[in-house]
Design a protein around this motif. Structure first.
Motif: not given
Length: 329
Positions: A35-41, A127-130, A173-174
Motif C-alpha cells: 500500500h502507499t501513503i501520500v499525505g493523508d491518502r 511525490q507531493d503530499p499536499k 483531497g484538494d
C-alpha cells in the motif's frame, strides 16, 4: 491450443491474470504489492495493477481463479493459483521485492506446478503530499527456469523477461467539492522484453506492453476528512480496475484454431478493499474483455500484511534513512 495450459505472455498481470499462468491476463503476472501513503491518502495494494509507492509488506496469499476461453466455445481449462510477495524498503523511496505467481493448478486437463520467481527494484521519483500525488518507476525480472520444469505440469518460462514499469497516483483531497475528495486514481504502464527471442521449438517470445488503471472511492478517506460514517463502512475502499496486455513485436503465426498472437487481452471489474492498521483484505471480480482473455468472470483476492506498521522499528523500517510515514485511522 496447448493441451496442458493456455499460452503465456511475458508479463500478470501483472501484472499480469489460469489467472496467473494464463498469459492473456497480465493482471495475474505480478503479485499485488505494498500500500502507499501520500499525505493523508492511502492508496491500497490494488489487484489489477500495482500501486505507485514503496513499503515494507508481505502479501500472502494472492488467490486467482479463471476459466480460459476457447475459439470454438468448448469448455476451457479451469485455472487456480496461490501467489506471494515480500517487499523491503532500502530507503524511504527505494524498495526491493521478491515474489511469484506461486503454486498453479488446473483442471481440464489436470496439472500443477510452480511459477518462476520474480524480483523488482522500485523507486519513487516524485511525490507531493499536499496534492496527494506520486510518480514511481521500476525494473523487474521474471527469472527463467526458477519454477517447475517446462516439461512438467504447468510450464514456467525457460527464459528471463525484463519489464520496465511506470506508475502514477493522484488523490482528490484538494478538490473543491466534498463529494469529490474521496476519489483517487492510479495507473501503470509496462514494457516487457524477453531475453530470448525464440525457443527450441521455433516459437517466438513477443515484446509486450501492459497498461491499466484504477478509479477508487475511499470511504476510509471520507470518514477521516469529510464526514463520519457507520463503523461497517469506514475502513472500505471500493474501486473499479482495468488491466490490458498487447503483444507489439516478434509475433508468432497463430496455430490453426487458436487465438491470434497480436490480440489485446485483459480484464476489468469492481474491487473492494478493507484497510486495517496492520493488514489489508482485497477482492476483485475480473471480467475478461474477450474470449482470448477468459471464458467468464474470474476472481482475485489477497491478504497484505503491513510490516511497516506491525514492526516499525525493526523489520518494517528502511535499511537506510528515516522510517516511512504512518497514518492510522
Amino acid at each position: 491450443m496447448n493441451p496442458i495450459s493456455p499460452p503465456r505472455a511475458p508479463r500478470r498481470a501483472r501484472k499480469t491474470p489460469m489467472l496467473a499462468a494464463c498469459a492473456a491476463l497480465a493482471v495475474a503476472a505480478s503479485p499485488a504489492q505494498a500500500h502507499t501513503i501520500v499525505g493523508d491518502r492511502v492508496f491500497p495494494a490494488t489487484l489489477a495493477i500495482d500501486d505507485p509507492g514503496v513499503n515494507d509488506e508481505l502479501t500472502l496469499p494472492t488467490f486467482t481463479y479463471l476459466t480460459a476461453g476457447t475459439t470454438d466455445g468448448s469448455p476451457g481449462t479451469i485455472n487456480y493459483g496461490l501467489g506471494w510477495e515480500y517487499s523491503k524498503t532500502i530507503t524511504s523511496t527505494l524498495a526491493l521485492s521478491v515474489g511469484s505467481e506461486g503454486y498453479q493448478w488446473q483442471q481440464r486437463p489436470n496439472a500443477s506446478g510452480w511459477a518462476n520467481i520474480e524480483t523488482q527494484l522500485k523507486y519513487v521519483m516524485w511525490q507531493d503530499p499536499k496534492a496527494e500525488a506520486i510518480v514511481a518507476t521500476a525494473i523487474s525480472a521474471e527469472w527463467g527456469n526458477t519454477g517447475s520444469p517446462q516439461s512438467a505440469s504447468l510450464p514456467s518460462d525457460p527464459f528471463t523477461t525484463l519489464t520496465f514499469r511506470l506508475y502514477a497516483g493522484k488523490g482528490f483531497g484538494d478538490a473543491p467539492a466534498d463529494w469529490m475528495k474521496p476519489f483517487a486514481i492510479t495507473g501503470e504502464f509496462d514494457l516487457g522484453l524477453p531475453t530470448r527471442s525464440s525457443n527450441a521449438d521455433g516459437s517466438l517470445n513477443p515484446t509486450t506492453i501492459s497498461y491499466g488503471a484504477t478509479l477508487q472511492y475511499s470511504l476510509l478517506y471520507m470518514n477521516s476528512h469529510v464526514q463520519e460514517l457507520p463503523e461497517l463502512l469506514r475502513r472500505l475502499i471500493p474501486a473499479f480496475e482495468a488491466d490490458f496486455t498487447t503483444p507489439v513485436s516478434n509475433l508468432d503465426q497463430p496455430a490453426p484454431g487458436d487465438f491470434g498472437t497480436n490480440v489485446t487481452t485483459g480484464v476489468v471489474g469492481p474491487s473492494l478493499y478493507y484497510i486495517s492498521n496492520y493488514f489489508q483484505l482485497g477482492v476483485m471480480a475480473q471480467v475478461p474483455i474477450s474470449a482470448a482473455s477468459g471464458a467468464h468472470v474470474g476472481v482475485m483476492a489477497s491478504i497484505d500484511f503491513y510490516l511497516d506498521d506491525i514492526a516499525p522499528t525493526t523489520l518494517g523500517k528502511p535499511l537506510f534513512g528515516a522510517p516511512q510515514a504512518h497514518v492510522h485511522y
